[in-house]
Design an enzyme around this catalytic site. Structure first.
Site, PDB file in Angstrom:
ATOM      1  N   ASP A  91       0.849  -1.180   0.000  1.00 24.93           N
ATOM      2  CA  ASP A  91       0.000   0.000   0.000  1.00 24.93           C
ATOM      3  C   ASP A  91       0.892   1.241   0.000  1.00 24.93           C
ATOM      4  O   ASP A  91       2.107   1.142   0.159  1.00 24.93           O
ATOM      5  CB  ASP A  91      -0.980  -0.010   1.167  1.00 24.93           C
ATOM      6  CG  ASP A  91      -0.289   0.043   2.523  1.00 24.93           C
ATOM      7  OD1 ASP A  91       0.920   0.299   2.562  1.00 24.93           O
ATOM      8  OD2 ASP A  91      -0.967  -0.174   3.532  1.00 24.93           O
ATOM      9  N   ASP A 145      -3.192   8.313  -1.476  1.00 22.80           N
ATOM     10  CA  ASP A 145      -4.551   8.843  -1.414  1.00 22.80           C
ATOM     11  C   ASP A 145      -4.826   9.470  -0.058  1.00 22.80           C
ATOM     12  O   ASP A 145      -4.054   9.297   0.884  1.00 22.80           O
ATOM     13  CB  ASP A 145      -5.567   7.728  -1.685  1.00 22.80           C
ATOM     14  CG  ASP A 145      -5.535   6.652  -0.599  1.00 22.80           C
ATOM     15  OD1 ASP A 145      -4.426   6.311  -0.134  1.00 22.80           O
ATOM     16  OD2 ASP A 145      -6.598   6.139  -0.212  1.00 22.80           O
ATOM     17  N   GLN A 187     -12.113   6.883  -3.417  1.00 28.38           N
ATOM     18  CA  GLN A 187     -12.525   7.384  -2.109  1.00 28.38           C
ATOM     19  C   GLN A 187     -13.928   7.992  -2.228  1.00 28.38           C
ATOM     20  O   GLN A 187     -14.600   7.809  -3.224  1.00 28.38           O
ATOM     21  CB  GLN A 187     -11.498   8.397  -1.595  1.00 28.38           C
ATOM     22  CG  GLN A 187     -10.163   7.782  -1.190  1.00 28.38           C
ATOM     23  CD  GLN A 187     -10.257   6.932   0.065  1.00 28.38           C
ATOM     24  OE1 GLN A 187     -11.258   6.942   0.786  1.00 28.38           O
ATOM     25  NE2 GLN A 187      -9.198   6.175   0.344  1.00 28.38           N
ATOM     26  N   ASP A 264      -7.737  -7.650   1.698  1.00 28.27           N
ATOM     27  CA  ASP A 264      -6.662  -7.818   2.670  1.00 28.27           C
ATOM     28  C   ASP A 264      -7.170  -7.388   4.027  1.00 28.27           C
ATOM     29  O   ASP A 264      -8.091  -6.563   4.123  1.00 28.27           O
ATOM     30  CB  ASP A 264      -5.435  -6.976   2.303  1.00 28.27           C
ATOM     31  CG  ASP A 264      -5.582  -5.533   2.780  1.00 28.27           C
ATOM     32  OD1 ASP A 264      -5.068  -5.215   3.869  1.00 28.27           O
ATOM     33  OD2 ASP A 264      -6.236  -4.733   2.081  1.00 28.27           O
ATOM     34  N   CYS A 302     -11.340 -28.663   9.386  1.00 28.66           N
ATOM     35  CA  CYS A 302     -10.105 -27.993   8.968  1.00 28.66           C
ATOM     36  C   CYS A 302      -8.947 -28.980   8.868  1.00 28.66           C
ATOM     37  O   CYS A 302      -8.824 -29.903   9.673  1.00 28.66           O
ATOM     38  CB  CYS A 302      -9.760 -26.878   9.962  1.00 28.66           C
ATOM     39  SG  CYS A 302      -8.322 -25.899   9.465  1.00 28.66           S
ATOM     40  N   CYS A 304      -5.647 -27.891   8.870  1.00 24.37           N
ATOM     41  CA  CYS A 304      -4.404 -27.205   9.217  1.00 24.37           C
ATOM     42  C   CYS A 304      -3.635 -27.956  10.302  1.00 24.37           C
ATOM     43  O   CYS A 304      -4.151 -28.876  10.950  1.00 24.37           O
ATOM     44  CB  CYS A 304      -4.689 -25.771   9.678  1.00 24.37           C
ATOM     45  SG  CYS A 304      -5.275 -25.634  11.376  1.00 24.37           S
ATOM     46  N   CYS A 307      -5.275 -28.023  13.824  1.00 22.43           N
ATOM     47  CA  CYS A 307      -6.431 -28.913  13.942  1.00 22.43           C
ATOM     48  C   CYS A 307      -6.043 -30.380  13.831  1.00 22.43           C
ATOM     49  O   CYS A 307      -6.663 -31.242  14.460  1.00 22.43           O
ATOM     50  CB  CYS A 307      -7.471 -28.556  12.879  1.00 22.43           C
ATOM     51  SG  CYS A 307      -8.262 -26.953  13.164  1.00 22.43           S
ATOM     52  N   HIS A 333      -4.168 -21.522  11.827  1.00 20.25           N
ATOM     53  CA  HIS A 333      -5.546 -21.994  11.649  1.00 20.25           C
ATOM     54  C   HIS A 333      -6.433 -20.910  11.029  1.00 20.25           C
ATOM     55  O   HIS A 333      -7.187 -21.184  10.079  1.00 20.25           O
ATOM     56  CB  HIS A 333      -6.143 -22.435  12.979  1.00 20.25           C
ATOM     57  CG  HIS A 333      -7.625 -22.626  12.894  1.00 20.25           C
ATOM     58  ND1 HIS A 333      -8.188 -23.741  12.313  1.00 20.25           N
ATOM     59  CD2 HIS A 333      -8.656 -21.807  13.253  1.00 20.25           C
ATOM     60  CE1 HIS A 333      -9.510 -23.616  12.330  1.00 20.25           C
ATOM     61  NE2 HIS A 333      -9.819 -22.453  12.890  1.00 20.25           N
TER      62      HIS A 333
END
Length: 367
Positions: A91, A145, A187, A264, A302, A304, A307, A333
């Site tokens: 950004d 911005d 914006q 994000d 899950c 992962c 888990c 997780h």
């Protein structure tokens, strides 16, 4: 090579795409974990790859202050500095300097601010924000911005839109790397007429992609969705669309339904640091005493590491004992949960059943 966006399928307003960058391609809709200081908190590159990350975000403001763009440049750019070989988005630093309202002054030239680290004075202009991002070397970079706060007056939001447009043009003039894609940021706060004005002006500048900023800054989600409904149709169909700072499961689904391609948020990593896990049954607070003898996994659905190998009781014990391993495991997780959700969303778009998915999973998408 700059990026190329292939729009593969549309289902209602939801879109399935493929975004090509110099460091690889990834499917959209996509969630991007945030590595503010060039690191996604508590997890390694290998762990990010294992949970399904294909693109991450880093923060220009923080990297400009520490370690400094010149250090990253000497290392060979952000990809080599972090040892992350996949796509990176940075950004512009605009949101960070604007959020430091007691430390900055906004003029047409740029933003004069004092470092939150040592109080040193700095001036971040559109040209400088672009130059720093050129040096960092991310695949996708953002125009500088002005993000108006919520709530604010129509007059203040209008001034921010007009300045954002002027700065966007200056960022284009300053941009020096054809292998980086520069996105404009729409914006306008919560005012539909200003969102229209901002989008129309930025589309005329012909950016590679378009971000929607200034949302998820305190307004009700119903209002955010209303503004998205007003804004999406103003953006070019063939360009990627990025909703900044949004990452709760419910908002990901609602954003995709409205035509967003990229998201994000720090939410999954921040939630993990506070003992909160996302599961297919809803949010779960691992600090609660009821988990002290719960020897089942965080989420039966899950796959992962947390888990597969550990119980809720063990994870609660780690939190209560102040063990850092708790943060790592629940971060892994939470990220995997969101990546699995995005995989389900992409499949649902392919099969034209995204509305059904929202109905099936709606009860678990807690804000």
């Amino acid at each position: 090579m700059t990026i190329r966006f292939d729009l593969l399928k549309e289902s209602g307003r939801a879109r399935l795409g493929l975004l090509h960058t110099p460091h690889g391609s990834f499917e959209t809709p996509v969630f991007m974990p945030v590595g503010t200081q060039a690191a996604v908190k508590t997890v390694t590159r290998q762990e990010l790859e294992q949970v399904g990350a294909r693109v991450i975000l880093a923060n220009t403001y923080h990297l400009y202050l520490r370690p400094g763009a010149e250090v990253v440049e000497a290392a060979g750019g952000l990809h080599r500095f972090t040892n992350w070989p996949h796509p990176i988005l940075t950004d512009s630093g605009g949101f960070q300097v604007f959020s430091l309202s007691k430390l900055r002054t906004i003029t047409d030239e740029g933003v004069a601010f004092r470092s939150h680290l040592d109080g040193s004075p700095h001036l971040l202009t559109p040209e400088k924000a672009t130059a720093v991002q050129n040096v960092l070397g991310a695949d996708i970079i953002m125009a500088f911005d002005e993000c108006a706060p919520y709530p604010c007056t129509h007059e203040a939001a209008l001034a921010a839109v007009e300045r954002t447009t002027r700065w966007a043009a200056r960022c284009q003039e300053a941009h020096r790397r054809p292998d980086q894609a520069l996105f404009g940021i729409v914006q306008g706060g919560t005012f539909p007429d200003l969102r229209y004005k901002s989008a129309q002006e930025l589309v005329k500048l012909d950016f590679v992609g378009y971000s929607i900023g200034g949302l998820s800054v305190g307004e009700p989600k119903s209002l955010m969705y209303s503004i998205l409904d007003e804004t999406i149709g103003l953006l070019p169909r063939e360009r990627p669309r990025y909703l900044m700072g949004v990452g709760s499961p419910d908002a990901l689904v609602e954003g995709v339904l409205r035509g967003i391609d990229m998201f994000d948020c720090v939410l999954p990593t921040r939630a993990a640091r506070h003992g909160t896990a996302y599961t297919s049954q809803g949010r779960l607070n691992l600090r609660n005493a009821k988990h002290a003898r719960d020897f089942g996994p965080l989420d039966d659905a899950c796959d992962c590491l947390a888990c597969r190998q550990h119980s809720r009781a063990y994870l609660r014990h780690l939190y209560k004992a102040g063990e850092l391993l708790a943060l790592r495991l629940v971060t892994i997780h939470n990220l995997r949960y969101l990546f699995r959700l995005m995989e389900e969303i992409r499949l649902a778009i392919r099969e034209d059943r995204l509305d059904s998915l929202r109905g099936e999973r709606g009860g678990t998408y807690e804000p």
